[in-house]
Scaffold this active site. Structure first.
Site, PDB file in Angstrom:
ATOM      1  N   SER A  35       6.088  18.365  -4.527  1.00  0.00           N
ATOM      2  CA  SER A  35       6.523  18.860  -3.216  1.00  0.00           C
ATOM      3  C   SER A  35       7.259  17.815  -2.398  1.00  0.00           C
ATOM      4  O   SER A  35       7.880  18.146  -1.391  1.00  0.00           O
ATOM      5  CB  SER A  35       5.316  19.372  -2.417  1.00  0.00           C
ATOM      6  N   LYS A  91       2.635  14.588   2.671  1.00  0.00           N
ATOM      7  CA  LYS A  91       3.737  15.321   3.308  1.00  0.00           C
ATOM      8  C   LYS A  91       4.434  14.408   4.308  1.00  0.00           C
ATOM      9  O   LYS A  91       3.946  13.345   4.664  1.00  0.00           O
ATOM     10  CB  LYS A  91       3.213  16.561   4.048  1.00  0.00           C
TER      11      LYS A  91
END
Length: 248
Positions: free
Chosen positions: A50, A91
């Site tokens: 991701s 993230k």
């Protein structure tokens, strides 16, 4: 009568003293640098793609332990939140408490408080069609919360997926435990650059951690230890050569 060559005892004692001092300082730098690194950093293996292409699945990164008040926009952070599966996640922070985060503006960019953000770390993905996100979204980040996105926006379970939550997709600032500072393995990334796109916003971007200083202290320590340890054998070899040259 055969000739003899006498070495200077004073010079030899000075050399031994300096070599011993070099080894001692080297040990302090090596052990101190290693201890400093253990205190400041923790290793982490990225479990998903991701955050591609910034960090790829399976990459070993070094994450600096930080307090929640040190988090800045643009930081790649590690956090653990029960609402997100209660497992460590990595993230990028794009919004702090009070920010209005949205996508996309007329240039296809992410906006924070109405300002378009340049994100050169995003890779071109046909599904996104040149936009910062394939799907539109907007969120007002509550105080004490963070809005986070993956760099691989078409394959990231991030704040956009949680927009219907009570906190509008954000995660508590207190859940952040570390900030990724470098890719340790494979040896392709090195120290992670801070994104300039967020620099003009209040608070700016974070400064790189002390990793270069830590590594420098360890390497200098190794050099001093090896140099000091090799002095004795090299001095003896040199002394023998001079003795043989003087005995004729």
């Amino acid at each position: 009568m055969s000739g003899t060559v006498r070495t200077s005892d004073g010079r030899g004692r000075l050399g031994n003293t300096l070599s011993g001092l070099a080894v001692a300082i080297g040990c302090v730098l090596f052990l101190g640098g290693f201890a400093w690194g253990v205190v400041e950093y923790k290793p982490y293996t990225v479990p998903t793609d991701s955050m591609t292409p910034t960090v790829k699945v399976g990459d070993r990164v070094l994450a600096q332990r930080i307090d929640s008040n040190e988090v800045r926009r643009g930081d790649v952070v590690i956090f653990k939140d029960p609402q997100w599966g209660d497992m460590p996640m990595v993230k990028r922070v794009v919004g702090l408490g009070g920010d209005e985060v949205a996508c996309c503006n007329s240039q296809g960019r992410l906006t924070v408080n109405g300002k378009g953000i340049a994100e050169p770390y995003l890779q071109n993905n046909p599904l996104a069609k040149g936009r910062a996100s394939a799907t539109n979204f907007s969120s007002k980040v509550p105080d004490g919360q963070l809005f986070v996105l993956g760099d691989e926006r078409t394959n990231s379970m991030d704040s956009r997926v949680h927009l219907q939550d009570a906190e509008h997709g954000s995660v508590p600032l207190s859940t952040v435990s570390a900030r990724v500072d470098a890719i340790a393995w494979p040896l392709r990334g090195g120290v992670m650059e801070r994104p300039k796109g967020f620099a003009a916003l209040p608070g700016g971007v974070s400064e790189p951690g002390p990793l270069r200083l830590v590594v420098g202290a360890i390497l200098l320590g190794v050099v001093l230890i090896l140099g000091g340890s090799l002095y004795g054998p090299l001095a003896r070899v040199t002394g023998r050569k001079k003795t043989l040259a003087g005995v004729r």
